[in-house]
Write an enzyme that holds these catalytic residues in place. Structure first.
Site, PDB file in Angstrom:
ATOM      1  N   SER A   1      70.553  33.218  34.070  1.00 40.34           N
ATOM      2  CA  SER A   1      69.294  32.785  34.708  1.00 40.34           C
ATOM      3  C   SER A   1      68.989  33.731  35.850  1.00 40.34           C
ATOM      4  O   SER A   1      69.895  34.326  36.425  1.00 40.34           O
ATOM      5  CB  SER A   1      69.434  31.368  35.280  1.00 40.34           C
ATOM      6  OG  SER A   1      70.064  31.391  36.551  1.00 40.34           O
ATOM      7  N   ASP A   2      67.724  33.877  36.202  1.00 37.14           N
ATOM      8  CA  ASP A   2      67.423  34.567  37.451  1.00 37.14           C
ATOM      9  C   ASP A   2      67.876  33.666  38.605  1.00 37.14           C
ATOM     10  O   ASP A   2      68.211  32.485  38.415  1.00 37.14           O
ATOM     11  CB  ASP A   2      65.929  34.929  37.551  1.00 37.14           C
ATOM     12  CG  ASP A   2      65.690  36.054  38.573  1.00 37.14           C
ATOM     13  OD1 ASP A   2      66.594  36.327  39.392  1.00 37.14           O
ATOM     14  OD2 ASP A   2      64.597  36.656  38.572  1.00 37.14           O
ATOM     15  N   PHE A   3      67.919  34.234  39.774  1.00 35.04           N
ATOM     16  CA  PHE A   3      68.452  33.609  40.990  1.00 35.04           C
ATOM     17  C   PHE A   3      67.669  32.333  41.311  1.00 35.04           C
ATOM     18  O   PHE A   3      66.533  32.406  41.786  1.00 35.04           O
ATOM     19  CB  PHE A   3      68.287  34.625  42.122  1.00 35.04           C
ATOM     20  CG  PHE A   3      69.091  34.391  43.362  1.00 35.04           C
ATOM     21  CD1 PHE A   3      68.831  33.322  44.194  1.00 35.04           C
ATOM     22  CD2 PHE A   3      70.095  35.275  43.728  1.00 35.04           C
ATOM     23  CE1 PHE A   3      69.567  33.133  45.345  1.00 35.04           C
ATOM     24  CE2 PHE A   3      70.828  35.102  44.875  1.00 35.04           C
ATOM     25  CZ  PHE A   3      70.561  34.015  45.688  1.00 35.04           C
ATOM     26  N   GLY A   4      68.254  31.196  40.981  1.00 35.93           N
ATOM     27  CA  GLY A   4      67.569  29.929  41.281  1.00 35.93           C
ATOM     28  C   GLY A   4      66.583  29.475  40.216  1.00 35.93           C
ATOM     29  O   GLY A   4      65.917  28.452  40.393  1.00 35.93           O
TER      30      GLY A   4
END
Ligand code: NOJ
Length: 750
Positions: free
Chosen positions: A291-294
């Site tokens: 996943s991307d950050f957050g």
């Protein structure tokens, strides 16, 4: 899709056996641990982050000092509660944690360390948009190899790049990080970068995995505002946004990062269609989705999950294997399995992918980094030389009235502008490990050549305080020519740096007005992370170079071009708008029912065509455009076997390009096609090939393209990917709006 099989995207029986053996021994908690990636530190207060990162950039604060270490980090590694760390580059610290993972955790599974190495690790190359303007994939492959070799010496295993999001909206700050607007060029550059990263082997024998991002559609953020939703039809998704990812996987990328944006109502990080149907079922791609950050936690504010636990469930079921800094999988995944809302088999499949990547990278055999390597590896002479070549080839000559450029070194030159001596800004956005002291400024570069040199910044980059007229006029007084260096600073493009007005920030246009009033010959060196909308400046200047943010050798490269040691050859990979109101403006648009050019419907005259009443439709500079100090002439377009080509054949088309000027020069010869009638509307032009050729004065070369007819396939009215028979036009030319045109036809069947 066919992948070029390599250790990252191919199932290898020996690795599979190791994966299964490990999986059998893992508790559910250990499995979840493999799916968790965290930073080694506590994140600073988000409201202070921008300011703190700027201090890292200027060298005031080290990246390590910025983030306070997590007190529980070693324990998390020891208990197998995390599988991966991000944005670290300290080999001692990495080894220390790796030792705990390998020697003290129950199963001894090594950590994988990922990081953003966007356009170089310590040897900073031009921003990726500029790199793409070289139209030189071989060079980008070498640059990516250098970046990966340096990163590997720091202990990094996994590079969060290339960003392969196509974008047609320069308001979006992240256009700086991609290859521009085009599907074909974006795919070629994606492949080159992945190959470069993944074929790098550090002297210590460590390998690097690439992570193309952001899957998918992120570049279509509405209104060019970062993180904004996208509204994409399946056709646009498949024709514009998915192909660069397919290209990156074909080049062997073994991971991908899922994006922040929603895609027509379904967030990309919880999207079964893109993550499962396309990635796994259609493409049969076996890599890791990170996943991307957050991006998992953001499913809550997106409004598709009521809480973090629900977000974790949606993401894992949709196919997001690893959680980057969401705190979603760690606390909730085991619970979701225990209560039956996520099958353990789903978790197992994600764990398999992560273990495969670690095994393929050789982390089990070589978990540690040679701590002595970093200093010997970074900033080698060869790497600097390469950074210089990329910077030279990325600069685009936009205007050169009266052949003002190149300048003779005997000239007295005034170098003016807030970017003339702005060392940090040369590096550009996203340079976590770059150092300002490594960069050469334009002032220093010009100083290598000019017999007499004066300088004044004239104004700040973005402040509202006025222009320092006295200093500027004094600097210009004795000069025979002015080099004005203006544009955006490094922190005005990149992530979270969308702009609604793309002109010169602060008082820079007022500075240009003052300089222009002196009537001295004016060379403008523009810098920025996107095309800038500066019509007045373009009028005022005699010559304009778009120099982007050119990395550590930016200043030298600009000077080499200004004084003619290098003939410019860069070409734009994004159409350059006249005004913000034209955006999105791109060359491969559809025709419309009332096109401005060509034959329209007769009863609708000029006013009722698809047009603005206050602006031409065409951009200021088209895609593919860039000048040279010499001239190139195109002649003799030949379409071999013009008539009719069955879908299994190859179109062969050639033209002769002649250097009709008096200097050696490099031209990027471009091949475009148009499918005239389709079951659905087709773009008015599509790039299908290009070649960089270097010609001596008077030299001519026949440039020949072979285009498999299969590459003319598109998603038809029934959403079948196929070549439709019919008439086509074909161009060979210097940019998207000029060149020689011919035609051919494709017949049905074989
Ligand atoms: C967010 C960015 O969107 C992504 O490109 C980057 O890799 C991660 N942060 C990690 O820093």
């Amino acid at each position: 899709m066919t992948h070029r099989m390599n250790q990252y995207n191919q199932l290898n029986p020996a690795i599979e056996a190791q994966v299964e053996a490990l999986l059998q021994q893992m508790t559910l908690a250990e499995k979840v641990g493999q799916l968790v990636q965290i930073t080694p530190s506590i994140m600073p207060d988000p409201d202070q982050l921008t300011e703190l990162l700027a201090k890292v950039g200027s060298g005031e604060v080290s990246i390590e000092a910025l983030f306070k270490p997590r007190p529980d980090l070693e324990e998390l590694v020891r208990t197998g509660s995390i599988g991966s760390l991000l944005n670290m580059a300290n080999p001692q610290q990495i080894n220390q944690l790796q030792r705990i993972a390998v020697e003290e955790s129950r199963l001894g599974i090594p950590l994988i360390v990922g990081s953003d190495v966007i356009h170089g690790f310590r040897t900073i190359f031009p921003i990726p948009l500029a790199e793409a303007c070289t139209w030189n994939p071989e060079l980008l492959e070498q640059a990516s190899r250098v970046a990966a070799t340096e990163a590997a010496a720091a202990g990094i295993d996994w590079i969060f790049a290339p960003m392969v999001d196509n974008s047609r909206d320069p308001r979006w700050g992240r256009v700086a990080e991609g290859s521009g607007e085009d599907v074909f060029l974006g795919g070629v550059m994606a492949e080159a970068r992945v190959r470069g990263f993944q074929t790098a082997v550090s002297p210590g024998g460590r390998n690097i995995a690439a992570c193309p991002k952001h899957y998918v559609g992120y570049g279509a953020s509405e209104a060019g505002r970062d993180y904004n939703p996208t509204e994409l039809t399946e056709r646009t998704l498949r024709e514009v946004h998915l192909p660069p990812f397919a290209a990156a996987f074909a080049a062997g990328a073994g991971s991908v990062m899922s994006a922040f944006n929603d895609i027509s109502g379904v967030p990309a990080s919880a999207n079964p269609f893109t993550l499962k149907t396309v990635l796994r079922d259609e493409w049969q791609w076996p890599g890791v989705v990170l996943s991307d950050f957050g991006a998992i936690a953001e499913l809550v504010p997106h409004g598709v999950a009521a809480n973090l636990k629900e977000a974790a469930r949606l993401a894992i079921l949709a196919g997001v294997d690893m959680d980057m800094m969401n705190d979603a999988y760690a606390p909730y995944l085991a619970e979701l399995v225990a209560e039956g809302s996520v099958p353990e088999a789903v978790v197992d499949e994600s764990v398999r992918r992560v273990l495969r990547l670690k095994l393929a990278l050789g982390l089990f055999e070589r978990p540690f980094t040679d701590e002595t390597l970093l200093n010997q590896t970074i900033l080698s002479d060869e790497a600097r030389q390469l950074a210089l070549e990329v910077a030279q080839q990325s600069i685009v000559l936009l205007k050169n009235e009266g052949d003002l450029l190149p300048l003779s070194p005997t000239k007295r030159v005034a170098v003016i502008g807030p970017l003339a001596d702005a060392r940090r800004d040369m590096l550009g956005m996203w340079t976590l490990f770059g150092k300002e002291e490594d960069a050469e400024t334009v002032l220093e570069g010009v100083g290598r050549y000019a017999a007499a040199l004066t300088h004044a910044a004239g104004c700040s980059l973005a402040g509202s305080e006025g222009v320092d007229e006295t200093a500027v006029l004094a600097a210009i007084d004795q000069a025979e020519v002015v080099v004005l260096v203006v544009g955006e600073g490094a922190n005005m493009s990149g992530e979270a740096r969308s702009r609604s007005q793309l002109g010169l920030p602060g008082q820079q246009q007022a500075l240009a007005d003052l300089v222009a009033q002196t009537g001295k010959p004016l060379v403008v060196v523009l810098m920025g992370g996107r095309p800038l909308i500066v019509p007045r400046l373009l009028e005022q200047a005699d010559a304009v170079l778009m120099a982007w943010h050119g990395g550590i050798c930016a200043g030298r490269a600009v000077a080499d071009i200004v004084f003619g040691a290098v003939n410019p050859s860069g070409k734009l990979t994004m159409s350059w708008p006249r005004r913000e109101g034209q955006i999105p403006v791109y060359y491969s648009h559809k025709s419309t029912g009332r096109p401005m050019t060509g034959e329209g419907v007769p009863q609708f005259g000029e006013p009722f065509k698809s047009r603005y009443i206050d602006l031409p439709n065409e951009p200021q500079f088209p895609f593919g455009f860039g000048g040279s100090y010499t001239t190139f002439e195109y002649a003799d377009l030949v379409v071999e076997k013009t008539a009719v080509l069955p879908p299994s054949s190859t179109l062969v088309v050639s033209a002769t390009v002649c250097n009709s000027g008096s200097r050696a020069g490099t031209e990027v010869v471009q091949l475009y096609i148009r499918d005239l009638v389709g079951s659905v509307t087709r773009p008015v032009k599509e790039l299908k090939g290009f070649q960089r050729i270097t010609l001596q004065p008077g030299e001519a070369q026949q440039v020949r393209f072979e285009l498999p007819i299969a590459e003319l396939a598109f998603w038809d009215a029934q959403m079948q990917h196929r070549v439709e028979p019919g008439e086509f036009q074909v161009w060979i030319g210097p940019n998207a709006v000029s060149g020689l045109v011919g035609s051919f036809a494709v017949v049905a069947g074989d």
